[in-house]
Design a protein around this motif. Structure first.
Motif, short mmCIF file in Angstrom:
data_model
loop_
_atom_site.label_atom_id
_atom_site.label_comp_id
_atom_site.label_asym_id
_atom_site.label_seq_id
_atom_site.Cartn_x
_atom_site.Cartn_y
_atom_site.Cartn_z
N ILE A 16 -0.09 70.92 15.98
CA ILE A 16 -0.64 70.78 14.63
C ILE A 16 -0.28 69.41 14.09
N LEU A 17 -1.30 68.66 13.70
CA LEU A 17 -1.10 67.35 13.07
C LEU A 17 -1.45 67.46 11.59
N ASP A 18 -0.60 66.86 10.74
CA ASP A 18 -0.91 66.85 9.31
C ASP A 18 -1.79 65.65 8.97
N ALA A 19 -2.09 65.47 7.69
CA ALA A 19 -2.99 64.40 7.26
C ALA A 19 -2.44 63.01 7.58
N GLN A 20 -1.11 62.88 7.73
CA GLN A 20 -0.49 61.61 8.09
C GLN A 20 -0.36 61.40 9.60
N GLY A 21 -0.88 62.36 10.38
CA GLY A 21 -0.81 62.25 11.83
C GLY A 21 0.54 62.67 12.41
N ARG A 22 1.35 63.36 11.60
CA ARG A 22 2.65 63.85 12.08
C ARG A 22 2.47 65.20 12.77
N LEU A 23 3.30 65.43 13.77
CA LEU A 23 3.25 66.66 14.57
C LEU A 23 4.27 67.66 14.05
N LEU A 24 3.86 68.91 13.90
CA LEU A 24 4.76 69.98 13.48
C LEU A 24 5.52 70.49 14.70
N LEU A 25 6.84 70.42 14.64
CA LEU A 25 7.69 70.89 15.74
C LEU A 25 8.70 71.89 15.22
N VAL A 26 9.10 72.80 16.10
CA VAL A 26 10.14 73.79 15.81
C VAL A 26 11.26 73.64 16.83
N LYS A 27 12.47 73.97 16.44
CA LYS A 27 13.60 73.94 17.35
C LYS A 27 13.85 75.36 17.86
N ARG A 28 13.71 75.53 19.17
CA ARG A 28 13.77 76.84 19.82
C ARG A 28 15.18 77.41 19.89
N VAL A 29 15.29 78.72 19.75
CA VAL A 29 16.56 79.43 19.88
C VAL A 29 16.78 79.89 21.32
N LYS A 30 15.72 80.42 21.95
CA LYS A 30 15.84 81.10 23.24
C LYS A 30 15.50 80.20 24.43
N ASN A 31 16.01 80.59 25.60
CA ASN A 31 15.66 79.95 26.85
C ASN A 31 14.30 80.45 27.33
N PRO A 32 13.55 79.71 28.11
CA PRO A 32 13.97 78.40 28.60
C PRO A 32 13.86 77.36 27.48
N GLU A 33 14.62 76.32 27.61
CA GLU A 33 14.58 75.19 26.69
C GLU A 33 15.13 75.51 25.30
N ALA A 34 16.16 76.33 25.23
CA ALA A 34 16.85 76.59 23.96
C ALA A 34 17.36 75.27 23.39
N ASP A 35 17.32 75.15 22.07
CA ASP A 35 17.75 73.96 21.33
C ASP A 35 16.91 72.73 21.62
N HIS A 36 15.72 72.93 22.14
CA HIS A 36 14.74 71.85 22.33
C HIS A 36 13.68 71.97 21.23
N TRP A 37 13.13 70.83 20.85
CA TRP A 37 12.03 70.79 19.90
C TRP A 37 10.71 70.97 20.65
N GLY A 38 9.80 71.75 20.06
CA GLY A 38 8.50 71.96 20.67
C GLY A 38 7.49 72.43 19.65
N VAL A 39 6.25 72.48 20.07
CA VAL A 39 5.19 72.99 19.19
C VAL A 39 5.41 74.49 18.99
N PRO A 40 4.96 75.04 17.86
CA PRO A 40 5.08 76.48 17.67
C PRO A 40 4.23 77.22 18.70
N GLY A 41 4.68 78.40 19.06
CA GLY A 41 3.95 79.22 20.02
C GLY A 41 4.87 80.24 20.64
N GLY A 42 4.37 80.94 21.63
CA GLY A 42 5.19 81.96 22.26
C GLY A 42 4.50 82.61 23.43
N LYS A 43 5.01 83.78 23.77
CA LYS A 43 4.65 84.48 25.00
C LYS A 43 3.28 85.17 24.89
N LEU A 44 2.48 84.98 25.94
CA LEU A 44 1.18 85.61 26.05
C LEU A 44 1.34 87.10 26.31
#
Length: 135
Positions: A16-44
């Motif tokens: 998701i990009l805002d009007a300024q072209g910035r990307l929305l990121l979340v910091k994950r709690v769970k593995n894989p990649e816990a404590d990594h920043w990423g786009v919102p989303g989840g398991k299919l």
């Protein structure tokens, strides 16, 4: 006899990009990649279309409504203890204000310029950013 079969998991995310072209990121709690920043989303979920998953998960995590567009990246994450395939979509439109709805899944969120991203980032998000930069 029941056999425990390992199978790849599929995660779907929304860039998701805002009007300024910035990307929305979340910091994950769970593995894989816990404590990594990423786009919102989840398991299919079983029987769910991947783009619907990205839209649903974004709404569940942050309370915003998104409409996905094209696929930005398909990322294979294979390690001895996990195997994920991450599909990241560009978001065509969105509405609402991000608010953490699932504290068990994400620590924090923020808007970031593509040239000032936080670290570490998830593999799928890095590939999605590379595709956004080319667009």
């Amino acid at each position: 006899m029941t056999e425990d079969i390992q199978r790849p998991r599929v995660g779907c995310g929304a860039a998701i990009l805002d009007a300024q072209g910035r990307l929305l990121l979340v910091k994950r709690v769970k593995n894989p990649e816990a404590d990594h920043w990423g786009v919102p989303g989840g398991k299919l979920d079983w029987g769910e279309a991947a783009h619907v998953c990205a839209e649903r998960e974004t709404n569940e995590e942050l309370g915003i409504v998104v409409k996905t567009g094209r696929v930005l990246a398909v990322t294979d994450m294979v390690a001895p203890d996990y195997h994920w395939v991450a599909i990241t979509y560009a978001v065509a439109s969105w509405e609402g204000q991000p608010v953490i709805q699932e504290a068990h899944a994400i620590h924090e969120w923020g808007w970031f310029a593509l040239d000032a991203l936080p670290s570490p980032m998830t593999a799928g998000s890095l590939e999605a950013v590379a595709a956004l930069r080319k667009a």
